[in-house]
Write a protein that holds these residues in place. Structure first.
Motif, PDB file in Angstrom:
ATOM      1  N   ASP A 147       0.812  -1.208   0.000  1.00 30.27           N
ATOM      2  CA  ASP A 147       0.000   0.000   0.000  1.00 30.27           C
ATOM      3  C   ASP A 147       0.852   1.266   0.000  1.00 30.27           C
ATOM      4  O   ASP A 147       0.411   2.313  -0.458  1.00 30.27           O
ATOM      5  N   GLU A 148       2.045   1.165   0.570  1.00 34.38           N
ATOM      6  CA  GLU A 148       2.891   2.343   0.722  1.00 34.38           C
ATOM      7  C   GLU A 148       4.351   1.951   0.561  1.00 34.38           C
ATOM      8  O   GLU A 148       4.790   0.959   1.136  1.00 34.38           O
ATOM      9  N   TYR A 149       5.065   2.728  -0.217  1.00 31.23           N
ATOM     10  CA  TYR A 149       6.481   2.504  -0.463  1.00 31.23           C
ATOM     11  C   TYR A 149       7.271   3.633   0.198  1.00 31.23           C
ATOM     12  O   TYR A 149       7.027   4.801  -0.089  1.00 31.23           O
ATOM     13  N   HIS A 150       8.216   3.275   1.061  1.00 36.11           N
ATOM     14  CA  HIS A 150       9.167   4.236   1.613  1.00 36.11           C
ATOM     15  C   HIS A 150      10.508   3.902   0.964  1.00 36.11           C
ATOM     16  O   HIS A 150      11.171   2.940   1.358  1.00 36.11           O
ATOM     17  N   LEU A 173       2.061   5.498  -8.893  1.00 35.33           N
ATOM     18  CA  LEU A 173       2.177   5.809  -7.479  1.00 35.33           C
ATOM     19  C   LEU A 173       1.907   7.294  -7.261  1.00 35.33           C
ATOM     20  O   LEU A 173       2.130   8.109  -8.160  1.00 35.33           O
ATOM     21  N   LYS A 174       1.474   7.628  -6.056  1.00 36.89           N
ATOM     22  CA  LYS A 174       1.254   9.025  -5.686  1.00 36.89           C
ATOM     23  C   LYS A 174       2.289   9.406  -4.636  1.00 36.89           C
ATOM     24  O   LYS A 174       2.340   8.798  -3.565  1.00 36.89           O
ATOM     25  N   VAL A 234       3.441  11.185  -1.646  1.00 33.93           N
ATOM     26  CA  VAL A 234       2.746  11.839  -0.540  1.00 33.93           C
ATOM     27  C   VAL A 234       3.709  12.561   0.400  1.00 33.93           C
ATOM     28  O   VAL A 234       3.276  13.366   1.225  1.00 33.93           O
ATOM     29  N   THR A 292       7.976   8.891  -0.019  1.00 31.67           N
ATOM     30  CA  THR A 292       6.872   8.041   0.403  1.00 31.67           C
ATOM     31  C   THR A 292       5.822   8.092  -0.686  1.00 31.67           C
ATOM     32  O   THR A 292       5.333   9.174  -1.052  1.00 31.67           O
ATOM     33  N   TYR A 293       5.502   6.920  -1.220  1.00 37.17           N
ATOM     34  CA  TYR A 293       4.500   6.795  -2.273  1.00 37.17           C
ATOM     35  C   TYR A 293       3.367   5.906  -1.785  1.00 37.17           C
ATOM     36  O   TYR A 293       3.592   4.937  -1.062  1.00 37.17           O
ATOM     37  N   ARG A 294       2.169   6.213  -2.226  1.00 40.75           N
ATOM     38  CA  ARG A 294       1.009   5.353  -1.963  1.00 40.75           C
ATOM     39  C   ARG A 294       0.396   4.939  -3.295  1.00 40.75           C
ATOM     40  O   ARG A 294       0.518   5.618  -4.296  1.00 40.75           O
TER      41      ARG A 294
END
Length: 188
Positions: free
Chosen positions: A142-145, A169-170, A172, A185-187
């Motif tokens: 769900d989320e990429y750091h 990806l968005k 954020v 940080t991408y969601r």
């Protein structure tokens, strides 16, 4: 998922070298990383990473030691698991979360779906290239750091080289640290 990556897209050198991660690290980037780990209710990783780091953390000191030892763990394996590699776990209170790690030896996507269906804080995936590549392939992140370090490795281990479909990806959040690290940080 939280992963350090070189500017040219590698998460480890050709032989899984990772010493480059510490060269550009600074107090601010370490604090950011510790906070990301502290947010987790569960840390997941592959068997190889678990076997390498489980014996290190219970006696480690420094800012990462407390969250790495306090947060429950889950290990994913396709090649079996020899059980606890911490025979003295009862002697080291910090080893309890490592000794009590949940082991998933079935389908990775099924295991991730099961964990995501359980209540609690976010799951944080850490680990080596093979596990991360497999995790990315599930489409369940769900989320990429992505913590980009200011260097080119030239060759090494990648985690996005098996992606078969574009994934929009968005962004954020983006943080720039004094040593040159940029945390994105991408969601989904």
């Amino acid at each position: 998922m939280k992963m350090s990556i070189s500017v040219d897209g590698f998460v480890g050198g050709p032989n899984a070298e990772s010493d480059w991660i510490f060269k550009s690290s600074d107090e601010a980037s370490r604090a950011w990383s510790v906070e990301r780990i502290r947010e987790a209710g569960l840390i997941i990783m592959g068997r190889k990473t678990f076997e390498v780091i489980a014996s290190y953390w219970p006696t480690a000191t420094g800012p990462f030691a407390a969250p790495m030892n306090e947060i429950p763990k889950a290990v994913f394996t396709q090649n079996g698991f020899k059980g606890s590699i911490l025979p003295d776990a009862e002697l080291l209170p910090a080893a309890a979360s490592w000794a009590d790690a949940r082991v998933f030896d079935g389908d990775l996507a099924d295991g991730i779906k099961k964990l995501k269906s359980e209540p609690g804080k976010p799951i944080c995936a850490i680990g080596g290239a093979g596990f991360m590549r497999s995790l990315v392939a599930t489409g369940l992140i769900d989320e990429y750091h992505l913590v980009t370090h200011p260097l080119f490795l030239g060759e090494g281990q990648a985690i996005f080289n098996g992606v078969t479909q574009p994934l929009d990806l968005k962004l954020v959040d983006a943080k720039v640290f004094p040593g040159g690290i940029i945390a994105h940080t991408y969601r989904i």
